[in-house]
Design a protein around this motif. Sequence first.
Motif, mmCIF file in Angstrom:
data_model
loop_
_atom_site.group_PDB
_atom_site.id
_atom_site.type_symbol
_atom_site.label_atom_id
_atom_site.label_comp_id
_atom_site.label_asym_id
_atom_site.label_seq_id
_atom_site.Cartn_x
_atom_site.Cartn_y
_atom_site.Cartn_z
ATOM 1 N N MET A 1 19.880 -66.796 29.910
ATOM 2 C CA MET A 1 19.897 -66.000 28.941
ATOM 3 C C MET A 1 21.365 -65.497 28.715
ATOM 4 S SD MET A 1 17.261 -65.300 27.200
ATOM 5 C CE MET A 1 17.878 -63.755 26.324
ATOM 6 N N ALA A 2 22.247 -65.729 29.473
ATOM 7 C CA ALA A 2 23.529 -65.171 29.380
ATOM 8 C C ALA A 2 24.287 -65.926 27.946
ATOM 9 C CB ALA A 2 24.530 -65.774 30.542
ATOM 10 N N PHE A 3 23.614 -66.952 27.712
ATOM 11 C CA PHE A 3 23.881 -68.036 26.464
ATOM 12 C C PHE A 3 24.083 -66.881 25.322
ATOM 13 C CE2 PHE A 3 23.576 -70.595 22.646
ATOM 14 C CZ PHE A 3 24.341 -71.500 22.964
ATOM 15 N N PHE A 4 23.117 -65.923 25.138
ATOM 16 C CA PHE A 4 22.921 -65.238 24.010
ATOM 17 C C PHE A 4 23.437 -63.735 24.094
ATOM 18 C CE2 PHE A 4 19.105 -67.963 23.541
ATOM 19 C CZ PHE A 4 19.333 -68.762 22.422
ATOM 20 N N ASP A 5 24.119 -63.800 25.140
ATOM 21 C CA ASP A 5 24.800 -62.045 25.506
ATOM 22 C C ASP A 5 25.745 -61.622 24.236
ATOM 23 O OD1 ASP A 5 23.294 -62.070 27.970
ATOM 24 O OD2 ASP A 5 25.145 -62.341 29.235
ATOM 25 N N ASP A 6 26.604 -62.499 23.754
ATOM 26 C CA ASP A 6 27.306 -61.941 22.704
ATOM 27 C C ASP A 6 26.550 -61.675 21.602
ATOM 28 O OD1 ASP A 6 30.190 -61.486 21.628
ATOM 29 O OD2 ASP A 6 29.605 -63.415 20.490
ATOM 30 N N TYR A 7 25.795 -62.356 21.259
ATOM 31 C CA TYR A 7 24.794 -62.240 20.261
ATOM 32 C C TYR A 7 24.180 -60.675 20.151
ATOM 33 C CZ TYR A 7 20.792 -62.265 16.712
ATOM 34 O OH TYR A 7 19.989 -61.697 15.913
ATOM 35 N N LEU A 8 23.309 -60.761 21.517
ATOM 36 C CA LEU A 8 22.700 -59.532 21.723
ATOM 37 C C LEU A 8 23.461 -58.330 21.830
ATOM 38 C CD1 LEU A 8 20.366 -61.052 24.593
ATOM 39 C CD2 LEU A 8 19.842 -60.121 22.521
ATOM 40 N N SER A 9 24.694 -58.370 22.235
ATOM 41 C CA SER A 9 25.772 -57.259 22.224
ATOM 42 C C SER A 9 26.043 -56.776 20.817
ATOM 43 C CB SER A 9 27.026 -57.483 23.079
ATOM 44 O OG SER A 9 27.904 -58.407 22.081
ATOM 45 N N ARG A 10 25.746 -57.369 19.771
ATOM 46 C CA ARG A 10 26.219 -57.108 18.520
ATOM 47 C C ARG A 10 24.774 -56.358 17.900
ATOM 48 N NH1 ARG A 10 28.831 -62.389 17.543
ATOM 49 N NH2 ARG A 10 26.665 -62.890 17.111
ATOM 50 N N ILE A 11 23.630 -56.177 18.608
ATOM 51 C CA ILE A 11 22.649 -55.444 18.090
ATOM 52 C C ILE A 11 22.769 -54.070 18.494
ATOM 53 C CG2 ILE A 11 20.019 -55.368 18.047
ATOM 54 C CD1 ILE A 11 19.912 -58.271 18.541
ATOM 55 N N LEU A 24 13.910 -63.970 23.265
ATOM 56 C CA LEU A 24 14.667 -65.162 23.827
ATOM 57 C C LEU A 24 14.420 -65.809 25.071
ATOM 58 C CD1 LEU A 24 17.879 -64.125 21.814
ATOM 59 C CD2 LEU A 24 16.069 -65.483 21.003
ATOM 60 N N ALA A 25 14.312 -64.525 25.959
ATOM 61 C CA ALA A 25 13.920 -65.025 27.307
ATOM 62 C C ALA A 25 12.575 -65.669 27.390
ATOM 63 C CB ALA A 25 13.895 -63.698 28.179
ATOM 64 N N TRP A 26 11.601 -65.314 26.534
ATOM 65 C CA TRP A 26 10.124 -65.807 26.554
ATOM 66 C C TRP A 26 10.348 -67.141 26.236
ATOM 67 C CZ3 TRP A 26 7.123 -68.157 23.047
ATOM 68 C CH2 TRP A 26 5.856 -68.408 23.265
ATOM 69 N N VAL A 27 11.135 -67.592 25.143
ATOM 70 C CA VAL A 27 11.241 -68.955 24.706
ATOM 71 C C VAL A 27 12.012 -69.860 25.867
ATOM 72 C CG1 VAL A 27 12.310 -70.651 22.800
ATOM 73 C CG2 VAL A 27 11.087 -68.166 22.215
ATOM 74 N N THR A 28 12.864 -69.210 26.270
ATOM 75 C CA THR A 28 13.723 -69.929 27.353
ATOM 76 C C THR A 28 12.806 -70.334 28.428
ATOM 77 O OG1 THR A 28 15.820 -68.979 26.505
ATOM 78 C CG2 THR A 28 15.641 -69.785 28.760
ATOM 79 N N ASN A 29 11.944 -69.575 28.708
ATOM 80 C CA ASN A 29 11.001 -69.654 30.002
ATOM 81 C C ASN A 29 10.117 -70.497 29.804
ATOM 82 O OD1 ASN A 29 12.764 -68.195 31.812
ATOM 83 N ND2 ASN A 29 11.713 -66.122 31.274
ATOM 84 N N LYS A 30 9.384 -70.447 28.513
ATOM 85 C CA LYS A 30 8.237 -71.118 28.105
ATOM 86 C C LYS A 30 8.357 -72.487 27.886
ATOM 87 C CE LYS A 30 3.719 -70.947 27.120
ATOM 88 N NZ LYS A 30 2.605 -70.518 28.023
ATOM 89 N N ASN A 41 25.310 -67.439 12.799
ATOM 90 C CA ASN A 41 25.123 -66.234 13.472
ATOM 91 C C ASN A 41 24.008 -65.824 13.938
ATOM 92 O OD1 ASN A 41 28.182 -65.589 13.449
ATOM 93 N ND2 ASN A 41 27.718 -65.107 11.326
ATOM 94 N N GLN A 42 22.902 -66.725 14.215
ATOM 95 C CA GLN A 42 21.761 -66.485 14.715
ATOM 96 C C GLN A 42 21.196 -67.171 16.002
ATOM 97 O OE1 GLN A 42 19.299 -67.166 11.387
ATOM 98 N NE2 GLN A 42 19.985 -65.353 10.269
ATOM 99 N N PRO A 43 20.558 -66.682 16.860
ATOM 100 C CA PRO A 43 20.046 -67.485 17.975
ATOM 101 C C PRO A 43 18.880 -68.512 17.552
ATOM 102 C CG PRO A 43 19.346 -65.330 18.238
ATOM 103 C CD PRO A 43 19.985 -65.423 17.053
ATOM 104 N N MET A 44 18.938 -69.906 17.897
ATOM 105 C CA MET A 44 17.911 -70.623 17.740
ATOM 106 C C MET A 44 18.040 -71.538 18.899
ATOM 107 S SD MET A 44 19.899 -72.822 14.978
ATOM 108 C CE MET A 44 20.098 -71.473 13.624
ATOM 109 N N PHE A 45 16.699 -72.483 18.878
ATOM 110 C CA PHE A 45 16.455 -73.273 19.888
ATOM 111 C C PHE A 45 16.109 -74.917 19.225
ATOM 112 C CE2 PHE A 45 15.309 -69.509 21.900
ATOM 113 C CZ PHE A 45 15.842 -69.530 22.996
ATOM 114 N N THR A 46 16.875 -75.594 19.708
ATOM 115 C CA THR A 46 16.813 -77.101 19.382
ATOM 116 C C THR A 46 16.114 -78.032 20.549
ATOM 117 O OG1 THR A 46 19.144 -77.846 19.934
ATOM 118 C CG2 THR A 46 18.782 -76.848 17.726
ATOM 119 N N ASP A 47 15.756 -79.313 19.817
ATOM 120 C CA ASP A 47 15.229 -80.127 20.621
ATOM 121 C C ASP A 47 15.948 -81.552 20.261
ATOM 122 O OD1 ASP A 47 13.641 -81.645 22.500
ATOM 123 O OD2 ASP A 47 11.898 -81.649 21.341
#
Length: 123
Positions: A1-11, A24-30, A41-47
């Motif tokens: 989850m640390a990956f998104f810390d900078d993004y989250l700090s701007r909310i 974001l944690a749910w997606v990361t875990n699931k 400037n948005q969090p996303m997930f890729t495959d």
Amino acid sequence: MAFFDDYLSRIDEPEHREQMKEVLAWVTNKFPHLQPKIAWNQPMFTDHDTYIIGFSASKQHLAIAPEQAGMEPFWDEIIREKLDHTKGLVRFKWGRSLDYSLLERMIQFNIQDKSDCSTFWRK
């Protein structure tokens, strides 16, 4: 989850930040095989370097964006549940519980549907 810390700090709103962090944690875990990414400037997930799902925060809502093709199999459900949406995203008012079942199915659909995709976006 640390990956998104900078993004989250701007909310600014703590409750909004926590809800986005939870999603974001749910997606990361699931889906631990998905790669987290910040783009536009948005969090996303890729495959395999192809877009699977993205999220955005606005003053009024949290949005999930699976691409328009990633929403099409779920149109009837989205409309039946009266979810606020556009062609490419579903919006959830802050504080409203997110439909994790729908989110999971959208992600699974995109993973399967884009398994042979060699581009970031569908063509």
